[in-house]
Design a protein around this motif. Structure first.
Motif, PDB file in Angstrom:
ATOM      1  N   ILE A   1      24.072  44.979  62.394  1.00 40.10           N
ATOM      2  CA  ILE A   1      24.466  45.127  63.812  1.00 40.10           C
ATOM      3  C   ILE A   1      25.974  44.881  63.953  1.00 40.10           C
ATOM      4  O   ILE A   1      26.697  45.643  64.606  1.00 40.10           O
ATOM      5  N   ALA A   2      26.453  43.808  63.287  1.00 40.28           N
ATOM      6  CA  ALA A   2      27.888  43.485  63.381  1.00 40.28           C
ATOM      7  C   ALA A   2      28.723  44.629  62.804  1.00 40.28           C
ATOM      8  O   ALA A   2      29.731  45.045  63.398  1.00 40.28           O
ATOM      9  N   ALA A   3      28.283  45.159  61.655  1.00 38.61           N
ATOM     10  CA  ALA A   3      29.037  46.238  61.008  1.00 38.61           C
ATOM     11  C   ALA A   3      29.041  47.494  61.879  1.00 38.61           C
ATOM     12  O   ALA A   3      30.086  48.131  62.068  1.00 38.61           O
TER      13      ALA A   3
ATOM     14  N   VAL B   1      32.278  49.366  63.506  1.00 37.67           N
ATOM     15  CA  VAL B   1      32.569  50.797  63.288  1.00 37.67           C
ATOM     16  C   VAL B   1      32.807  51.494  64.637  1.00 37.67           C
ATOM     17  O   VAL B   1      33.744  52.278  64.794  1.00 37.67           O
ATOM     18  N   ILE B   2      31.959  51.159  65.627  1.00 34.67           N
ATOM     19  CA  ILE B   2      32.119  51.781  66.955  1.00 34.67           C
ATOM     20  C   ILE B   2      33.496  51.431  67.539  1.00 34.67           C
ATOM     21  O   ILE B   2      34.226  52.300  68.024  1.00 34.67           O
ATOM     22  N   VAL B   3      33.861  50.141  67.460  1.00 35.10           N
ATOM     23  CA  VAL B   3      35.166  49.728  68.002  1.00 35.10           C
ATOM     24  C   VAL B   3      36.294  50.425  67.234  1.00 35.10           C
ATOM     25  O   VAL B   3      37.272  50.902  67.826  1.00 35.10           O
ATOM     26  N   LEU B   4      36.129  50.501  65.902  1.00 34.03           N
ATOM     27  CA  LEU B   4      37.162  51.134  65.079  1.00 34.03           C
ATOM     28  C   LEU B   4      37.355  52.602  65.479  1.00 34.03           C
ATOM     29  O   LEU B   4      38.483  53.068  65.644  1.00 34.03           O
ATOM     30  N   VAL B   5      36.233  53.305  65.654  1.00 39.17           N
ATOM     31  CA  VAL B   5      36.323  54.732  66.026  1.00 39.17           C
ATOM     32  C   VAL B   5      37.035  54.879  67.378  1.00 39.17           C
ATOM     33  O   VAL B   5      37.952  55.689  67.533  1.00 39.17           O
ATOM     34  N   VAL B   6      36.627  54.056  68.353  1.00 35.34           N
ATOM     35  CA  VAL B   6      37.251  54.131  69.686  1.00 35.34           C
ATOM     36  C   VAL B   6      38.753  53.801  69.581  1.00 35.34           C
ATOM     37  O   VAL B   6      39.591  54.489  70.167  1.00 35.34           O
TER      38      VAL B   6
END
Lengths: 78, 482
Positions: B418-420, B424-429
């Motif tokens: 879940i953390a990973a 990834v979502i934050v990184l993409v945004v």
């Protein structure tokens, strides 16, 4: 030497990799940072014998050479 | 009242409802009342101190406007900052147990900035004490920051804002995004820091990974909190200044500090770095140094010295301990060295014919990461000794024996996943935002049937995957105690 030439020469001493003459948003676009600004103020002090006060260190006064020249002239009382 | 509690959400929703129900002219008074309730709930001591600071700021501002006296300004600043210094640092030396008002360092800096701005003619002193009070007591800011200037915030608070559906939805989105960053990822990663602090014989890769995750957690925690208060403010038509601009994409440490806790850096720049370096003494020092080291380097000497002082103070501003001194001194030295050695780097680049972009970009990115990570060893540990010992553990030969046990010893595999996924979502945004693709703005403009399912899914993710426990309001925000 005109004041503009003197100004450009002083600015080139601080950063020779920035095209000061043609840029319009030097501070806003991040081409010069706070350390460059402090160097520029020292350079203007020496070139024009003026002491710029902290309250005048605002992006709008340093975004382009025209604004800088106006600032210099304001201090010179021109 | 933490912004993570249901009480805060209810309080914020009631404030918004009342705000928009009241006539335009008196809407700012709703913010005054809500902020007064908020600060009183934080303890009478916080309310009394904040009000005292606001009164000094209000009266002092009027006096400074009437008579521009440097002596008076100095007196007011000593009074204002002196109280903060005493409350924050006296206990560290004496062992006394003083109660710290909520966000003392934030509202003190903000009020000091106001006084200096009035003195410089950059702000008009307020006649109404309530306006001055609201400027430093505005409750979302009191809950999380940032440090605003009068020009950025004061007039916006005083104006009654009409309900703008676009701003409202965009603010709501940012608020949800903040909760996602904080509750789903940052709080989950807290157990990694706990494992590091427990000590013991930890493998090098685990320590390094843990420190990297601490840096990521700190960013998500702090910027998430900022998103919540900026989002709420935007729902009320108020735009708080940006405090984080994706710092982990920085190409240099100087750039990192222009993107990390932006308003704190701006405060120190405007009210300390510039006055020191451009004062007659600063310019004189530069001229004297020019004779010894040449014009270019000589002129940098005052900036380099002032930068070292500023970073030392930024370190101590965070907390009164030796780690903060090491943290500040380290960054001061790195910044001053990069400034003074700039001509050397430039000639090296030319000699080696290194490209300006290309592979140099990822190289500079990694270099910035390494330089900032070194400081993180002193950000969460109990003291410089523990920081150094973790550093020593990092560079020991790495053994991956027992990798799975080590990882699941911190948290279960599902938690890691879940953390990973969240990271990834934050990184993409963040990457999209770096490429100037406005994800949030884009979502706010999309069709109702796309926008709301996405937002509802985000709410669901926060509710289901947020780290909660019985009576648990999430790990306290890392920055609240400052």
């Amino acid at each position: 030497m005109t004041d503009m030439e003197k100004l450009l020469a002083a600015l080139a001493e601080v950063r020779d990799d920035v095209d000061f003459a043609d840029e319009g948003a030097l501070v806003d676009d991040g081409l010069i940072d706070s350390f460059d600004l402090t160097q520029i103020i020292a350079a203007l002090d020496e070139a024009f014998d003026i002491h710029i006060i902290t309250g005048d260190i605002e992006p709008e006064n340093f975004n382009n050479v025209q604004s800088m020249l106006e600032l210099v002239h304001r201090y010179q009382g021109k | 009242m933490s912004i993570l509690t249901v009480e805060f959400l209810a309080f914020a929703a009631c404030t918004l409802l009342l705000y928009y129900l009241m006539p335009l002219k008196v809407r700012w008074l709703v913010l005054v009342c809500a902020s007064a309730v908020f600060v009183c709930l934080s303890g009478w001591y916080s309310a009394a101190h904040l009000t005292a600071v606001a009164l000094v700021m209000w009266g002092g501002g009027l006096l400074l406007q009437k008579k521009k006296s440097r002596l008076l300004l100095a007196f007011l600043l000593v009074l204002d900052l002196g109280a903060m210094v005493f409350l924050k640092y006296y206990p560290a030396f004496s062992g006394a147990d003083l109660i710290l008002p909520l966000r003392l360092s934030y509202f003190t800096f903000q009020s000091a900035g106001y006084l200096i701005d009035v003195y410089r003619g950059k702000a008009e002193a307020r006649k109404n004490p309530l306006e001055a009070w609201l400027f430093i007591g505005y409750f979302p800011q009191l809950a999380q920051g940032p440090i605003s200037t009068w020009k950025e915030l004061g007039p916006q608070l005083r104006t009654g804002h009409r309900l703008d559906p676009d701003s409202f939805v965009s603010g709501f989105q940012q608020l949800l995004w903040g909760y996602f960053k904080k509750l789903v990822i940052a709080d989950r990663l807290a157990s990694v820091t706990t494992a590091l602090l427990k000590g013991g014989d930890l493998p090098g890769w685990f320590v390094l990974g843990g420190v990297i995750l601490y840096a990521i957690r700190l960013y998500l925690d702090f910027s998430g909190g900022m998103d919540v208060v900026r989002g709420f403010s935007r729902m009320a038509g108020i735009e708080l200044p940006e405090n984080f601009r994706r710092p982990f994409f920085s190409q240099s440490v100087a750039e990192y500090w222009r993107r990390w806790h932006i308003t704190l850096g701006a405060w120190f720049r405007s009210y300390l770095l510039y006055p020191l370096t451009t004062s007659k003494a600063g310019i004189g020092l530069g001229k004297a140094a020019s004779k010894a080291f040449g014009k270019k380097t000589g002129r940098m000497v005052p900036s380099a010295l002032a930068t070292m002082l500023v970073f030392l103070l930024i370190g101590i501003w965070h907390t009164a301990n030796w780690n903060a001194v090491v943290f500040g001194t380290y960054f001061g030295i790195v910044m001053a060295a990069s400034m003074l050695l700039d001509p050397v780097w430039k000639s090296m680049r030319n000699t080696l014919n290194l490209p300006k972009d290309g592979w140099m970009k990822p190289f500079r990115l990694v270099r910035t990461w390494i330089l900032t990570l070194i400081a993180q060893y002193f950000a969460f540990t109990a003291g410089p000794g523990q920081g150094l010992s973790l550093m020593a553990q990092t560079v020991q030969p790495w053994s991956f024996a027992g990798f799975a046990e080590q990882m699941t010893g911190v948290m279960e595999l599902t938690e890691w996943i879940i953390a990973a996924a969240g990271c990834v979502i934050v990184l993409v945004v963040d990457i999209l935002c770096e490429k100037k693709i406005d994800v949030c703005g884009g979502l706010a403009k999309t069709h109702f049937w796309i926008r709301w399912p996405v937002l509802l899914a985000l709410i669901l993710v926060i509710v289901v995957f947020g780290v909660y426990g019985s009576g648990y309001d999430g790990a306290a925000f890392l920055y609240t105690q400052f």
